[in-house]
Write an enzyme that holds these catalytic residues in place. Structure first.
Site, PDB file in Angstrom:
ATOM      1  N   ARG A 109       0.831  -1.199   0.000  1.00  0.00           N
ATOM      2  CA  ARG A 109       0.000   0.000   0.000  1.00  0.00           C
ATOM      3  C   ARG A 109       0.870   1.254   0.000  1.00  0.00           C
ATOM      4  O   ARG A 109       0.560   2.251  -0.649  1.00  0.00           O
ATOM      5  CB  ARG A 109      -0.946   0.003   1.211  1.00  0.00           C
ATOM      6  CG  ARG A 109      -1.666   1.340   1.397  1.00  0.00           C
ATOM      7  CD  ARG A 109      -2.749   1.282   2.465  1.00  0.00           C
ATOM      8  NE  ARG A 109      -2.351   0.579   3.665  1.00  0.00           N
ATOM      9  CZ  ARG A 109      -1.600   1.095   4.644  1.00  0.00           C
ATOM     10  NH1 ARG A 109      -1.106   2.325   4.537  1.00  0.00           N
ATOM     11  NH2 ARG A 109      -1.316   0.370   5.711  1.00  0.00           N
ATOM     12  N   TYR A 122     -17.098  15.956 -15.429  1.00  0.00           N
ATOM     13  CA  TYR A 122     -17.636  14.600 -15.345  1.00  0.00           C
ATOM     14  C   TYR A 122     -18.660  14.506 -14.214  1.00  0.00           C
ATOM     15  O   TYR A 122     -18.467  15.070 -13.135  1.00  0.00           O
ATOM     16  CB  TYR A 122     -16.484  13.620 -15.134  1.00  0.00           C
ATOM     17  CG  TYR A 122     -16.895  12.225 -14.747  1.00  0.00           C
ATOM     18  CD1 TYR A 122     -17.822  11.510 -15.505  1.00  0.00           C
ATOM     19  CD2 TYR A 122     -16.357  11.614 -13.625  1.00  0.00           C
ATOM     20  CE1 TYR A 122     -18.200  10.230 -15.150  1.00  0.00           C
ATOM     21  CE2 TYR A 122     -16.718  10.336 -13.260  1.00  0.00           C
ATOM     22  CZ  TYR A 122     -17.651   9.653 -14.023  1.00  0.00           C
ATOM     23  OH  TYR A 122     -18.021   8.393 -13.656  1.00  0.00           O
ATOM     24  N   ASP A 170      -7.864  18.285 -14.882  1.00  0.00           N
ATOM     25  CA  ASP A 170      -8.136  16.915 -15.314  1.00  0.00           C
ATOM     26  C   ASP A 170      -7.801  16.836 -16.797  1.00  0.00           C
ATOM     27  O   ASP A 170      -8.484  17.432 -17.637  1.00  0.00           O
ATOM     28  CB  ASP A 170      -9.604  16.573 -15.060  1.00  0.00           C
ATOM     29  CG  ASP A 170      -9.921  15.103 -15.323  1.00  0.00           C
ATOM     30  OD1 ASP A 170      -9.250  14.501 -16.195  1.00  0.00           O
ATOM     31  OD2 ASP A 170     -10.836  14.570 -14.676  1.00  0.00           O
ATOM     32  N   LYS A 200      -8.969   5.354 -18.920  1.00  0.00           N
ATOM     33  CA  LYS A 200      -9.308   5.825 -20.256  1.00  0.00           C
ATOM     34  C   LYS A 200      -8.122   5.645 -21.217  1.00  0.00           C
ATOM     35  O   LYS A 200      -7.647   4.532 -21.400  1.00  0.00           O
ATOM     36  CB  LYS A 200      -9.783   7.272 -20.168  1.00  0.00           C
ATOM     37  CG  LYS A 200     -10.832   7.518 -19.079  1.00  0.00           C
ATOM     38  CD  LYS A 200     -12.040   6.623 -19.159  1.00  0.00           C
ATOM     39  CE  LYS A 200     -13.203   7.067 -18.296  1.00  0.00           C
ATOM     40  NZ  LYS A 200     -12.964   7.075 -16.842  1.00  0.00           N
TER      41      LYS A 200
END
Length: 391
Positions: free
Chosen positions: A54, A106, A178, A203
């Site tokens: 992690r 978005y 973004d 994406k």
């Protein structure tokens, strides 16, 4: 061209090589998938650079270094999703802080800001970020962050990053951009003054619709340290296999984006002349209001476009449901072409009144143009338009 350390200035070379060299022990060309949760230590508190996956994992580090290089940044952080990355930026803020947000974002971003973080006493003002004066007018003494997408989702509006960066910094606020629609191959916001660049790795960077991930890139070491603290503390990190797949994707990003852009531009020009189409939203068209800004800050115009129809909702729903090659699905940026209806799909969480104010109408359709033969894509759209919209 390479420097004294053998590093290249050329994007295509860095896309393939940045973040990893052949393994000195085995000669492995690709980074191994380090499928381990923990790492042996030589003594208590003495590790070899990794202690727990992690906190850090070699496969993830290779990806983070690769992404930072592609964005022209110094520091990269990878996350389990694009939303996890955006959430981490908001972790930088405190109760009472104010955020100026581009109104066309978005739907998941809008939902996170309004339905989650407003409950934690953060305030959000949604403005037309294509107008730097509107951004400046919205900034208050409490503003700590300006959040923008460019091109925006789903209207493909263009934000002048350099001018908005000046406005944000004059107000002592950070600018986060973004860059998912453009990718670092077509646009590098840090170059124009952004403080943080965000990506949905799901994406174009992944590029094959087979992983979910996110990333943040910055030039600021102190800011990166803070982002890294929340990355580790919250734990929304990607697994090593997902990181491996994104690294596979970034290697072909340049050639894929060239084809995405070529196909989208041809379809946009054809649709712009089609009698059934009211408006085409694509920054590569000279008629697009943001074309000049896009041409100045982007190397090409990308694979996304939206089309506006003056037609009944039922006809539009039939259109997006009856294409053969374009698949009705959310997401974008894969090698395959996708089609969706923002008002009922990706932006369904945005209240209807806000959608209308933004310009997201029931007649708006978003296309993620893939790598198929463009003639086949055009025929698919033409045949479906004739059956549905042109009644």
């Amino acid at each position: 061209m390479t420097d004294e350390d053998g590093d290249s200035d050329d994007f295509e070379t860095r896309a393939i090589h940045a973040g990893w060299e052949p393994d000195p022990q085995t000669g492995a060309i690709m980074p191994p998938i380090y499928a381990t949760s923990t790492f042996a230590q030589d003594a208590p508190g003495e590790d070899r650079g990794y202690e727990y996956s992690r906190t850090g994992n070699p496969t993830r580090m290779a990806l983070e270094e690769n992404l930072a290089s592609l964005e022209g940044g110094e520091h990269g952080r990878a996350f389990a999703s694009g939303m996890a990355a955006i959430n981490t930026v908001l972790n930088l803020l405190s109760a009472g802080d104010h955020v100026v947000v581009g109104r066309d974002v978005y739907g998941g971003t809008h939902r996170l800001f309004t339905d989650v973080y407003e409950d934690y006493d953060l305030e959000f003002s949604f403005v037309d970020a294509t107008d730097p004066d509107a951004v400046a007018a919205a900034i208050t003494e409490e503003t700590e962050l300006v959040w923008a997408e460019t091109p925006t989702n789903p209207l493909l509006e263009i934000v002048d990053i350099e001018r908005v960066a000046v406005v944000a910094h004059d107000g002592d606020a950070l600018l986060a951009v973004d860059n998912t629609f453009a990718t670092p191959y077509l646009q590098q916001p840090l170059e124009f003054g952004a403080d943080i660049v965000a990506h949905s790795l799901t994406k174009y960077l992944g590029g094959h619709s087979d992983i979910v991930g996110g990333a943040l890139i910055t030039d600021d070491a102190e800011l990166d340290e803070r982002l890294g603290f929340y990355q580790n503390s919250v734990g929304a990190t990607p697994d090593p296999f997902a990181c491996f797949l994104v690294l596979r994707g970034t290697k072909t990003l340049p050639v894929r984006m060239d084809r995405h852009s070529e196909n989208a531009r041809e379809l946009a020009e054809w649709l712009d002349e089609h009698s059934a189409v009211e408006t085409v939203h694509y920054p590569g068209l000279e008629s697009h209001p943001g074309h000049e800004v896009a041409a100045a800050q982007m190397d090409d115009f990308g694979g996304m476009l939206s089309v506006e129809f003056d037609a009944p909702l039922e006809a539009v729903r039939r259109f997006v449901s009856e294409t053969d090659i374009f698949t009705l699905a959310e997401s974008l940026g894969g090698v395959e072409s996708l089609i969706e209806h923002p008002a009922t799909m990706t932006h369904g969480a945005v209240p209807a009144e806000e959608r209308r104010k933004t310009g997201i109408t029931d007649g708006l359709v978003r296309l993620s143009v893939g790598l198929e033969a463009v003639g086949d894509l055009r025929t698919d759209l033409a045949d479906t338009l004739e059956k549905t919209i042109e009644i």
